[in-house]
Design a protein around this motif. Structure first.
Motif, short mmCIF file in Angstrom:
data_model
loop_
_atom_site.label_atom_id
_atom_site.label_comp_id
_atom_site.label_asym_id
_atom_site.label_seq_id
_atom_site.Cartn_x
_atom_site.Cartn_y
_atom_site.Cartn_z
N SER A 1 0.85 -1.20 0.00
CA SER A 1 0.00 0.00 0.00
C SER A 1 0.88 1.24 0.00
CB SER A 1 -0.91 0.00 1.23
OG SER A 1 -1.61 1.23 1.33
N PRO A 2 0.41 2.33 -0.63
CA PRO A 2 1.16 3.60 -0.55
C PRO A 2 1.23 4.12 0.87
CG PRO A 2 -0.44 3.66 -2.35
CD PRO A 2 -0.75 2.45 -1.54
N GLN A 3 0.22 3.77 1.68
CA GLN A 3 0.22 4.19 3.07
C GLN A 3 0.71 3.05 3.96
OE1 GLN A 3 -3.44 4.77 1.50
NE2 GLN A 3 -3.98 6.57 2.71
N THR A 4 0.94 3.36 5.23
CA THR A 4 1.47 2.36 6.16
C THR A 4 0.36 1.88 7.09
OG1 THR A 4 3.63 3.44 6.13
CG2 THR A 4 3.19 1.90 7.94
N PRO A 5 -0.09 0.64 6.92
CA PRO A 5 -1.13 0.13 7.82
C PRO A 5 -0.59 -0.08 9.23
CG PRO A 5 -0.97 -1.18 5.79
CD PRO A 5 0.24 -0.32 5.86
N GLY A 6 -1.40 0.30 10.21
CA GLY A 6 -1.06 0.04 11.61
C GLY A 6 -2.08 -0.85 12.27
N ARG A 7 -3.21 -1.06 11.57
CA ARG A 7 -4.28 -1.92 12.12
C ARG A 7 -4.94 -2.64 10.95
NH1 ARG A 7 -9.84 -0.49 13.66
NH2 ARG A 7 -9.29 1.70 13.25
N SER B 1 3.09 -3.87 13.27
CA SER B 1 3.81 -3.58 12.04
C SER B 1 3.34 -4.46 10.89
CB SER B 1 5.31 -3.79 12.26
OG SER B 1 6.02 -3.67 11.04
N THR B 2 3.23 -3.85 9.71
CA THR B 2 2.98 -4.60 8.48
C THR B 2 4.13 -4.39 7.49
OG1 THR B 2 1.67 -2.75 7.61
CG2 THR B 2 0.47 -4.53 8.73
N THR C 1 -14.40 -12.88 4.57
CA THR C 1 -15.19 -12.13 3.59
C THR C 1 -14.56 -10.81 3.20
OG1 THR C 1 -16.50 -11.20 5.39
CG2 THR C 1 -17.36 -13.19 4.32
N SER C 2 -13.87 -10.16 4.12
CA SER C 2 -13.27 -8.85 3.80
C SER C 2 -12.17 -8.54 4.80
CB SER C 2 -14.33 -7.74 3.83
OG SER C 2 -14.85 -7.58 5.14
N ILE C 3 -11.32 -7.60 4.40
CA ILE C 3 -10.23 -7.11 5.24
C ILE C 3 -10.25 -5.59 5.21
CG2 ILE C 3 -7.74 -7.12 5.64
CD1 ILE C 3 -7.58 -9.74 4.12
N GLU C 4 -10.06 -4.96 6.36
CA GLU C 4 -10.01 -3.51 6.45
C GLU C 4 -8.64 -3.09 6.96
OE1 GLU C 4 -13.19 -2.34 9.02
OE2 GLU C 4 -14.53 -3.85 8.18
N LEU C 5 -8.04 -2.11 6.29
CA LEU C 5 -6.74 -1.58 6.70
C LEU C 5 -6.90 -0.13 7.17
CD1 LEU C 5 -5.73 -4.11 5.19
CD2 LEU C 5 -3.82 -2.72 4.33
N TYR C 6 -6.17 0.20 8.24
CA TYR C 6 -6.21 1.55 8.80
C TYR C 6 -4.80 2.01 9.13
CZ TYR C 6 -11.14 0.44 9.54
OH TYR C 6 -12.46 0.07 9.37
N GLU C 7 -4.56 3.31 8.94
CA GLU C 7 -3.32 3.90 9.41
C GLU C 7 -3.33 3.97 10.92
OE1 GLU C 7 -1.65 7.24 7.01
OE2 GLU C 7 -3.70 7.32 6.22
N ALA C 8 -2.16 4.23 11.49
CA ALA C 8 -2.05 4.29 12.94
C ALA C 8 -2.97 5.35 13.53
CB ALA C 8 -0.61 4.55 13.35
N GLY C 9 -3.23 6.40 12.76
CA GLY C 9 -4.11 7.46 13.25
C GLY C 9 -5.58 7.15 13.11
N GLY C 10 -5.92 6.02 12.49
CA GLY C 10 -7.32 5.63 12.37
C GLY C 10 -7.92 5.85 10.99
N GLN C 11 -7.19 6.48 10.05
CA GLN C 11 -7.72 6.72 8.72
C GLN C 11 -7.78 5.42 7.92
OE1 GLN C 11 -5.07 8.28 9.98
NE2 GLN C 11 -5.74 10.38 10.35
N ARG C 12 -8.90 5.23 7.23
CA ARG C 12 -9.09 4.03 6.42
C ARG C 12 -8.19 4.08 5.19
NH1 ARG C 12 -13.84 0.78 5.75
NH2 ARG C 12 -13.30 -1.03 4.47
N ILE C 13 -7.53 2.98 4.86
CA ILE C 13 -6.69 2.86 3.67
C ILE C 13 -7.52 2.21 2.57
CG2 ILE C 13 -4.60 1.83 2.70
CD1 ILE C 13 -3.37 1.93 5.49
N THR D 1 -3.17 -4.20 -1.58
CA THR D 1 -3.32 -5.59 -1.97
C THR D 1 -2.69 -6.47 -0.90
OG1 THR D 1 -1.25 -5.59 -3.23
CG2 THR D 1 -3.28 -5.09 -4.44
N LEU D 2 -3.19 -7.71 -0.82
CA LEU D 2 -2.61 -8.72 0.06
C LEU D 2 -2.17 -9.89 -0.82
CD1 LEU D 2 -1.95 -10.08 2.78
CD2 LEU D 2 -4.33 -10.89 2.85
N THR D 3 -0.87 -10.20 -0.78
CA THR D 3 -0.32 -11.31 -1.56
C THR D 3 -0.07 -12.50 -0.64
OG1 THR D 3 0.74 -9.81 -3.12
CG2 THR D 3 1.59 -12.06 -3.01
N ASP D 4 -0.59 -13.66 -1.01
CA ASP D 4 -0.30 -14.90 -0.30
C ASP D 4 1.06 -15.40 -0.78
OD1 ASP D 4 -0.18 -17.39 0.82
OD2 ASP D 4 -1.89 -18.22 -0.27
#
Length: 311
Positions: free
Chosen positions: A142-148, A207-208, A250-262, A266-269
């Motif tokens: 992701s262009p952003q950094t997921p924290g959650r 960390s991701t 069914t779904s995955i949600e990614l958020y920045e450390a500050g709580g903003q939704r990303i 993509t998620l690669t297996d």
């Protein structure tokens, strides 16, 4: 660190869970081996797959198997469906069982177990279990950094039994990958343990920057097993746990450390090197387009013509 939502357990759930773990042949303390498989030499992609399918009759202590059949414990990479059925007898009682479990893709499985008991012996355990599990690694881009990261699951199915337990159960854990970590300790503290039909979620906070270790296990089980067992003597009954609809991420949600939704990721297996999820949901393998198939057909036809000319 994780958080989960699931139905409130009954007061006797720890005992019932212990009985189920015993029937599955699994304990939190038993999972202590090192990583057992490496994908294509990549140390960041350790795979583990497990299937079980069996029926059994146990004595009144719950420690000794009087009759067992179809016990499939397979950790090949990857495993196929686990399908077992048969008839067993002990002390004049009979058990007919049917079990089936299949992995349906990344963090997706189906499972079914049923039993039919005749002339039961008081306190005997009449059990059937079908399950599928996997351990793999996933890498978020992701262009952003997921924290959650929030993993959302749906479980569909039903169960029926006049005695003891019939249930579908999902165990899930996402964590930072630590080489040499226990290969399938998905049943310990911090993991999601979801029982029965419903919607559930697991939250990973951390960390991701590297791959996440992702452990998934789904089971359907009918367990009439001491010390919880209360099957009387001389009865005949049927029971089932039908979760052949699905256990499904069914779904995955990614958020920045500050709580903003990303909203771009993509998620690669790493086990397959395939993108399995993105911001729009599950990604399925694309079938070849008609043009591609037509070109392939022309190529094969041309190859056959060339061979005939040479002859």
């Amino acid at each position: 660190m994780s958080a989960l939502t699931c139905p409130r357990p009954k007061a006797d759930w720890p005992l019932r869970a212990g009985v189920l773990f015993s029937a599955l042949g699994l304990t939190a303390g038993a999972a202590s081996a090192a990583i057992i498989g490496i994908n294509n030499g990549n140390p960041l992609a350790a795979q583990y797959y497990l299937s079980q399918a069996y029926g059994e009759i146990k004595d009144t202590t719950g420690n000794n198997e009087l009759a067992g059949g179809g016990r499939t414990v397979n950790d090949s990479v990857p495993v196929g469906p686990a399908n077992e059925s048969g008839s067993l007898s002990a002390s004049g009682s009979g058990l007919t069982y049917n079990t089936s479990a299949t992995l349906g893709g990344f963090a997706s499985a189906t499972a079914y177990a049923s039993i039919s008991v005749t002339n039961s012996v008081a306190g005997f355990g009449y059990n059937a279990v079908a399950s599928q599990g996997s351990r793999t690694q996933g890498y978020f881009s992701s262009p952003q950094t997921p924290g959650r990261v929030v993993f959302n699951f749906a479980i569909s199915g039903s169960q029926s039994t006049p005695y003891d337990l019939a249930l579908g159960r999902l165990d899930f854990l996402a964590r930072t990958l630590t080489p040499g970590s226990s290969y399938f300790d998905v049943f310990g503290p911090g993991a999601l343990a979801a029982v029965g039909a419903g919607n559930y979620s697991f939250t990973y906070i951390g960390s991701t920057a590297g791959p996440l270790d992702i452990l998934f296990y789904a089971a359907a089980a009918v367990v009439t097993q001491n010390p919880y067992g209360n099957v009387p003597g001389g009865v005949s009954f049927t029971a089932f746990a039908d979760f052949a609809s699905t256990f499904n991420l069914t779904s995955i949600e990614l958020y920045e450390a500050g709580g903003q939704r990303i909203t771009d990721w993509t998620l690669t297996d790493l086990a397959t090197n395939q993108v399995v999820f993105d911001q729009d949901g599950r990604v399925t393998a694309q079938a070849p387009e008609p043009t591609t198939i037509a070109l392939l057909g022309l190529g094969l036809a041309g190859l056959g013509f060339t061979r005939r000319r040479r002859r």
